[in-house]
Scaffold this motif. Sequence first.
Motif, PDB file in Angstrom:
ATOM      1  N   SER A 118       1.973 -10.051   3.597  1.00 24.01           N
ATOM      2  CA  SER A 118       3.184  -9.722   2.861  1.00 24.01           C
ATOM      3  C   SER A 118       4.155  -8.971   3.762  1.00 24.01           C
ATOM      4  CB  SER A 118       2.848  -8.879   1.635  1.00 24.01           C
ATOM      5  OG  SER A 118       2.387  -7.599   2.037  1.00 24.01           O
ATOM      6  N   SER A 119       5.353  -8.777   3.253  1.00 22.23           N
ATOM      7  CA  SER A 119       6.377  -8.076   4.030  1.00 22.23           C
ATOM      8  C   SER A 119       6.180  -6.566   4.034  1.00 22.23           C
ATOM      9  CB  SER A 119       7.768  -8.403   3.467  1.00 22.23           C
ATOM     10  OG  SER A 119       7.853  -8.024   2.096  1.00 22.23           O
ATOM     11  N   VAL A 120       5.211  -6.093   3.234  1.00 20.76           N
ATOM     12  CA  VAL A 120       4.946  -4.650   3.175  1.00 20.76           C
ATOM     13  C   VAL A 120       4.251  -4.212   4.458  1.00 20.76           C
ATOM     14  CG1 VAL A 120       3.730  -2.832   1.930  1.00 20.76           C
ATOM     15  CG2 VAL A 120       4.711  -4.767   0.678  1.00 20.76           C
ATOM     16  N   PRO A 121       4.751  -3.171   5.122  1.00 17.33           N
ATOM     17  CA  PRO A 121       4.109  -2.709   6.358  1.00 17.33           C
ATOM     18  C   PRO A 121       2.652  -2.335   6.121  1.00 17.33           C
ATOM     19  CG  PRO A 121       6.269  -1.680   6.072  1.00 17.33           C
ATOM     20  CD  PRO A 121       5.958  -2.374   4.784  1.00 17.33           C
ATOM     21  N   ALA A 122       1.798  -2.675   7.074  1.00 19.01           N
ATOM     22  CA  ALA A 122       0.371  -2.359   6.961  1.00 19.01           C
ATOM     23  C   ALA A 122      -0.134  -1.895   8.321  1.00 19.01           C
ATOM     24  CB  ALA A 122      -0.400  -3.585   6.496  1.00 19.01           C
ATOM     25  N   PRO A 123      -1.141  -1.034   8.323  1.00 16.70           N
ATOM     26  CA  PRO A 123      -1.705  -0.588   9.602  1.00 16.70           C
ATOM     27  C   PRO A 123      -2.421  -1.746  10.303  1.00 16.70           C
ATOM     28  CG  PRO A 123      -3.038   0.190   7.771  1.00 16.70           C
ATOM     29  CD  PRO A 123      -1.809  -0.406   7.172  1.00 16.70           C
ATOM     30  N   LEU A 124      -2.811  -1.538  11.537  1.00 16.94           N
ATOM     31  CA  LEU A 124      -3.416  -2.599  12.328  1.00 16.94           C
ATOM     32  C   LEU A 124      -4.792  -3.016  11.830  1.00 16.94           C
ATOM     33  CD1 LEU A 124      -2.515  -1.312  15.921  1.00 16.94           C
ATOM     34  CD2 LEU A 124      -1.428  -3.193  14.657  1.00 16.94           C
ATOM     35  N   HIS A 125      -5.416  -2.163  11.022  1.00 10.30           N
ATOM     36  CA  HIS A 125      -6.811  -2.426  10.645  1.00 10.30           C
ATOM     37  C   HIS A 125      -7.017  -2.811   9.188  1.00 10.30           C
ATOM     38  CE1 HIS A 125      -6.162   1.659   9.224  1.00 10.30           C
ATOM     39  NE2 HIS A 125      -7.219   1.499   8.443  1.00 10.30           N
ATOM     40  N   ALA A 126      -6.010  -2.647   8.330  1.00 12.14           N
ATOM     41  CA  ALA A 126      -6.185  -2.881   6.893  1.00 12.14           C
ATOM     42  C   ALA A 126      -5.017  -3.692   6.344  1.00 12.14           C
ATOM     43  CB  ALA A 126      -6.295  -1.554   6.140  1.00 12.14           C
ATOM     44  N   ALA A 127      -5.321  -4.673   5.503  1.00  2.40           N
ATOM     45  CA  ALA A 127      -4.288  -5.521   4.913  1.00  2.40           C
ATOM     46  C   ALA A 127      -3.434  -4.719   3.947  1.00  2.40           C
ATOM     47  CB  ALA A 127      -4.936  -6.698   4.179  1.00  2.40           C
ATOM     48  N   ALA A 128      -2.194  -5.154   3.757  1.00  2.00           N
ATOM     49  CA  ALA A 128      -1.328  -4.528   2.756  1.00  2.00           C
ATOM     50  C   ALA A 128      -2.013  -4.609   1.404  1.00  2.00           C
ATOM     51  CB  ALA A 128       0.021  -5.243   2.720  1.00  2.00           C
ATOM     52  N   PHE A 129      -1.829  -3.582   0.589  1.00  2.00           N
ATOM     53  CA  PHE A 129      -2.616  -3.474  -0.642  1.00  2.00           C
ATOM     54  C   PHE A 129      -2.383  -4.652  -1.584  1.00  2.00           C
ATOM     55  CE2 PHE A 129      -4.142  -1.284  -4.553  1.00  2.00           C
ATOM     56  CZ  PHE A 129      -5.406  -1.012  -4.087  1.00  2.00           C
ATOM     57  N   GLU A 130      -1.170  -5.156  -1.676  1.00  2.00           N
ATOM     58  CA  GLU A 130      -0.918  -6.285  -2.560  1.00  2.00           C
ATOM     59  C   GLU A 130      -1.654  -7.533  -2.064  1.00  2.00           C
ATOM     60  OE1 GLU A 130       3.277  -8.231  -1.349  1.00  2.00           O
ATOM     61  OE2 GLU A 130       3.448  -6.230  -2.216  1.00  2.00           O
ATOM     62  N   ASP A 131      -1.801  -7.681  -0.760  1.00  2.00           N
ATOM     63  CA  ASP A 131      -2.592  -8.789  -0.216  1.00  2.00           C
ATOM     64  C   ASP A 131      -4.061  -8.613  -0.567  1.00  2.00           C
ATOM     65  OD1 ASP A 131      -0.350  -9.964   0.925  1.00  2.00           O
ATOM     66  OD2 ASP A 131      -0.634  -8.977   2.849  1.00  2.00           O
ATOM     67  N   VAL A 132      -4.532  -7.384  -0.478  1.00  2.00           N
ATOM     68  CA  VAL A 132      -5.925  -7.080  -0.823  1.00  2.00           C
ATOM     69  C   VAL A 132      -6.219  -7.502  -2.258  1.00  2.00           C
ATOM     70  CG1 VAL A 132      -7.579  -5.207  -1.208  1.00  2.00           C
ATOM     71  CG2 VAL A 132      -6.114  -5.180   0.821  1.00  2.00           C
ATOM     72  N   VAL A 133      -5.325  -7.145  -3.182  1.00  2.00           N
ATOM     73  CA  VAL A 133      -5.538  -7.453  -4.589  1.00  2.00           C
ATOM     74  C   VAL A 133      -5.481  -8.957  -4.830  1.00  2.00           C
ATOM     75  CG1 VAL A 133      -4.676  -7.098  -6.935  1.00  2.00           C
ATOM     76  CG2 VAL A 133      -4.643  -5.206  -5.293  1.00  2.00           C
ATOM     77  N   ARG A 134      -4.528  -9.645  -4.225  1.00  2.00           N
ATOM     78  CA  ARG A 134      -4.467 -11.109  -4.384  1.00  2.00           C
ATOM     79  C   ARG A 134      -5.748 -11.771  -3.890  1.00  2.00           C
ATOM     80  NH1 ARG A 134       1.083 -10.691  -2.474  1.00  2.00           N
ATOM     81  NH2 ARG A 134       2.503 -10.906  -4.243  1.00  2.00           N
ATOM     82  N   HIS A 135      -6.222 -11.333  -2.746  1.00  2.00           N
ATOM     83  CA  HIS A 135      -7.473 -11.897  -2.219  1.00  2.00           C
ATOM     84  C   HIS A 135      -8.624 -11.648  -3.193  1.00  2.00           C
ATOM     85  CE1 HIS A 135      -5.760 -11.379   2.125  1.00  2.00           C
ATOM     86  NE2 HIS A 135      -5.282 -12.450   1.524  1.00  2.00           N
ATOM     87  N   ALA A 136      -8.690 -10.438  -3.751  1.00  2.00           N
ATOM     88  CA  ALA A 136      -9.794 -10.083  -4.642  1.00  2.00           C
ATOM     89  C   ALA A 136      -9.765 -10.890  -5.935  1.00  2.00           C
ATOM     90  CB  ALA A 136      -9.739  -8.586  -4.959  1.00  2.00           C
ATOM     91  N   ILE A 137      -8.586 -11.215  -6.428  1.00  2.00           N
ATOM     92  CA  ILE A 137      -8.473 -12.024  -7.644  1.00  2.00           C
ATOM     93  C   ILE A 137      -8.999 -13.427  -7.386  1.00  2.00           C
ATOM     94  CG2 ILE A 137      -6.851 -13.098  -9.259  1.00  2.00           C
ATOM     95  CD1 ILE A 137      -5.075 -10.595  -8.895  1.00  2.00           C
ATOM     96  N   ARG A 138      -8.630 -13.991  -6.271  1.00  3.73           N
ATOM     97  CA  ARG A 138      -9.007 -15.363  -5.961  1.00  3.73           C
ATOM     98  C   ARG A 138     -10.459 -15.477  -5.499  1.00  3.73           C
ATOM     99  NH1 ARG A 138      -3.920 -18.536  -3.339  1.00  3.73           N
ATOM    100  NH2 ARG A 138      -5.307 -20.232  -3.948  1.00  3.73           N
ATOM    101  N   CYS A 139     -11.042 -14.354  -5.077  1.00  2.59           N
ATOM    102  CA  CYS A 139     -12.366 -14.373  -4.470  1.00  2.59           C
ATOM    103  C   CYS A 139     -13.488 -14.101  -5.475  1.00  2.59           C
ATOM    104  CB  CYS A 139     -12.417 -13.330  -3.347  1.00  2.59           C
ATOM    105  SG  CYS A 139     -13.571 -13.718  -2.026  1.00  2.59           S
TER     106      CYS A 139
END
Length: 293
Positions: A118-139
């Motif tokens: 996503s366009s939300v800034p994220a650190p080098l080691h962890a995905a942006a939180f909205e990406d994390v949630v989308r992945h968790a829904i689909r997974c």
Amino acid sequence: MRNSKKAVRDRVVEVYAPCVFTRSDLLARGLSGRSITRAVEAGALLRLRRDRYAYPDIAAEVAEAVRIGGRLSCLSLLVAIGIFVHRASGLHVQLAPDASRVRPPGSARTRLHWSAPSSVPAPLHAAAFEDVVRHAIRCQTPRGALATLDSLLHHRLLTRRQLATIFDGLPQRYARLLSLVDATAESGPETFMRLILKAIGAEYETQVRIEGVGRVDFVIEGWLIIECDSREFHEGWLAQVEDRRRDLAAAARGYVTIRPLATDVMERPDIVRGAVIDVMAALGMRGGRGRRS
């Protein structure tokens, strides 16, 4: 809210705190090129991959995600911050579609999520939180995903508006989950129990406070209490003593209490559903049963 060893929000801060650095980051911190090389050789600094460094105390799963070429995401990150996940196995890593020099995972159980960040800034080691949630829904299964979403809202890591925005980036088939989210669920088993009660068409209230008893997970049809017992909150004799005293106090006020095991609620819902139906059929027709909460 039930106490935990460490507040979820504190864990979020810890997980997202910078722990992986580029060479430019280290130079900006005052290290020289030679000192970086010496630190790596001495084991005081880890070189995870090209232009990615970390200190030795970095979490192993974070180090592995970066070594592969991505960021920690999905169920792995949610477990790390204390959000409920029904079944979490293996490492979950976000990889950009154009990622290069991707290294093979160290385990066959590692799940790679190839998705544009996503366009939300994220650190080098962890995905942006909205990406994390989308992945968790689909997974996850729909029930598992819903329990995770309940947990996220319960801990106030997301608002409903933010959650709706996240769903905008998902296929339409996931839309129904959004209408079922309930932030009152304090645990995953409570979400699964709520879905069981919806399936049998029972009228229920959640997180009901009863005078002389305290707060209970569910009150069904005004007289049947259901408490979702899990090992986390009901382990040890003192906890059992308190539960039995509460059940006696509830019985004195006309309530019936049942305590299905959390593992049964989540893993054997048909059995729990049948038991609830049988209890309601056997006791629900007796006059004057219980009080409306």
